[in-house]
Write an enzyme that holds these catalytic residues in place. Sequence first.
Site, PDB file in Angstrom:
ATOM      1  N   HIS A   1      10.219  -5.006   4.125  1.00 48.27           N
ATOM      2  CA  HIS A   1       9.164  -4.573   5.052  1.00 48.27           C
ATOM      3  C   HIS A   1       8.929  -5.567   6.193  1.00 48.27           C
ATOM      4  CE1 HIS A   1       8.658  -1.894   1.789  1.00 48.27           C
ATOM      5  NE2 HIS A   1       7.727  -2.536   1.128  1.00 48.27           N
TER       6      HIS A   1
ATOM      7  N   ASP B   1      12.877   2.228   3.101  1.00 49.27           N
ATOM      8  CA  ASP B   1      11.923   1.147   3.331  1.00 49.27           C
ATOM      9  C   ASP B   1      10.673   1.859   3.814  1.00 49.27           C
ATOM     10  OD1 ASP B   1      10.240  -0.770   4.541  1.00 49.27           O
ATOM     11  OD2 ASP B   1      11.928  -2.148   4.665  1.00 49.27           O
ATOM     12  N   HIS B   2       9.712   2.038   2.915  1.00 42.83           N
ATOM     13  CA  HIS B   2       8.643   2.987   3.254  1.00 42.83           C
ATOM     14  C   HIS B   2       7.784   2.512   4.429  1.00 42.83           C
ATOM     15  CE1 HIS B   2       5.955   0.511   0.745  1.00 42.83           C
ATOM     16  NE2 HIS B   2       4.935   1.163   1.275  1.00 42.83           N
TER      17      HIS B   2
ATOM     18  N   GLU C   1      -2.377  -8.219   0.522  1.00 37.82           N
ATOM     19  CA  GLU C   1      -2.856  -7.212  -0.428  1.00 37.82           C
ATOM     20  C   GLU C   1      -3.970  -7.811  -1.259  1.00 37.82           C
ATOM     21  OE1 GLU C   1       0.324  -4.252  -1.860  1.00 37.82           O
ATOM     22  OE2 GLU C   1       1.246  -6.214  -2.078  1.00 37.82           O
TER      23      GLU C   1
HETATM   24  C1  BG6 Z   1       5.987  -2.082  -2.124  1.00 42.51           C
HETATM   25  C2  BG6 Z   1       5.929  -3.330  -2.956  1.00 42.51           C
HETATM   26  O1  BG6 Z   1       7.217  -1.988  -1.466  1.00 42.51           O
HETATM   27  O2  BG6 Z   1       4.946  -2.075  -1.171  1.00 42.51           O
HETATM   28  C3  BG6 Z   1       4.569  -3.481  -3.599  1.00 42.51           C
HETATM   29  O3  BG6 Z   1       6.920  -3.293  -3.968  1.00 42.51           O
HETATM   30  C4  BG6 Z   1       3.461  -3.347  -2.584  1.00 42.51           C
HETATM   31  O4  BG6 Z   1       4.472  -4.731  -4.277  1.00 42.51           O
HETATM   32  C5  BG6 Z   1       3.657  -2.080  -1.749  1.00 42.51           C
HETATM   33  O5  BG6 Z   1       2.227  -3.311  -3.249  1.00 42.51           O
HETATM   34  C6  BG6 Z   1       2.637  -1.978  -0.653  1.00 42.51           C
HETATM   35  O6  BG6 Z   1       2.768  -0.768   0.025  1.00 42.51           O
HETATM   36  P1  BG6 Z   1       1.616  -0.258   0.977  1.00 42.51           P
HETATM   37  O7  BG6 Z   1       2.181   0.974   1.597  1.00 42.51           O
HETATM   38  O8  BG6 Z   1       0.432   0.009   0.114  1.00 42.51           O
HETATM   39  O9  BG6 Z   1       1.359  -1.358   1.962  1.00 42.51           O
END
Ligand code: BG6
Length: 482
Positions: free
Chosen positions: A236, A173-174, A212
């Site tokens: 997230h 889960d980044h 976003e």
């Molecule tokens: C991903 C989603 O996990 O996170 C994407 O699948 C999203 O839809 C992205 O755009 C956003 O990541 P970050 O790090 O740019 O907030």
Amino acid sequence: MFGVTGDLAQKKLLPAIYDLANRGLLPPGFSLVGFARRDWHDQDFAKLTYDAVRAHARTSFREEVWKQVQEGIRFVPGEFSDPGAFDHLARCVSELDADRGTSGNRAFYLSIPPHQFPVVIGQLERSGLAAQDGRGWRRVVIEKPFGHDLASARDLNDLLATVFPPYSVFRIDHYLGKETVQNLLALRFANELFEPIWNRGYVDHVQITMAEDIGIGGRAGYYDGIGAARDVIQNHLLQLLALTAMEEPVSFAADALRAEKQKALSAVQIPDDLAEGTARGQYAAGWQGGVPVPGFLAEAGIAADSTTETYAAIRLGVDTRRWAGVPFYLRTGKRLAARMTEIAVIFQRAPHLPFNATDARELGQNALVIRVQPDEGVTLRFGSKVPGSAMEVRDVNMDFAYGQSFTESSPEAYERLLLDVLIGDPPLFPGHEEVELSWKILDPIESFWAEAGRPDPYPAGSAGPASADALMARDGRAWRRL
Ligand code: BG6
């Protein structure tokens, strides 16, 4: 790495490997093997990696670092269903053990569509690649989506458990790899200032926003039928909620941290009335950054009658002594007015204001805002006297900005997480219980939405659908401005 030609590999994973090498964090024998259905040789994959690094690496390009990375690059062509290709892969990694001293240590990174997990995991088992044979470690990294609902997530967990022991499975889960998200732990548990008021006695509500400004880009195939809630709330946003709501873990070891997050997620309550406590939207054509952009239904690859939501808002409760009665509002959307992720803890109003009503009319509620991105930092908002002879009070902000307080720049989330996989450090990876608990929260909401017809339209470049504002207004509250 499986899925090397995908968007994620090129934008995040391959550049992160270079950045780690550039920071001197990879051992000299580190090797990268790509597996894909392409008629390619090592140099073709090296070229793809090189282009990805030049386009997306965070750190500066250094020829000698690239050479070091390039020497360890191999490519194995094949179909996921072809046993011969996996035997070839097994020979390739054995050769690397012999030639580059990789000692049998292997991490299999699955950045592939979920329906391909079973076949790849099956092949890893059959070919002996996954065998925990005492000659080095074998780990598997799973990219989201981690299932489509509770049942499919359980199936996937069961499947993984037949091949890999729990300590070898790393679910990405980044968001947990982001500096600002980890800083939430420091903020809460390294200080005496916040924790005493971090409860229902002082907190009015919490707003967790992931907005976003981008649309779905070239990801129609993935996104249609998935939608905003499965894409980012299940993982997230619920992880952010868990970190905000949980009790102090006895340590930051994986088991201790996961246990507290699990307790918080188990205490989450969905609204009794889902029509009142949730909202859903889909972006229509609009303007973004001064240019006209198409609506979701006009995006390439999206069915003209798609009911996939690109915006979702949910009011949740956390039924614990600490949080009973305090709503947690989660919202996320694509093509909104701005890109912004934050956790805002909004405090109750002072019980009594010894000022003239007119002097205090511009005073809002105190807030502590953890700015996850962009403009990373923390803001504390409180009332202050406006200079002058009257006792007028108004909100002001006290600000901590990473850029001003630290000279070090933050690593990308994937740098941190890839390194943690390689050194076998699991705290920043959710356990399967958290994944299942999150689906348990989302499943009834998804079923309700599936019956509820079309999501509400909102113009691209706006703050979301009117129904999301109405959700807050019913509670006498409003969303923070994007
Ligand atoms: C991903 C989603 O996990 O996170 C994407 O699948 C999203 O839809 C992205 O755009 C956003 O990541 P970050 O790090 O740019 O907030």
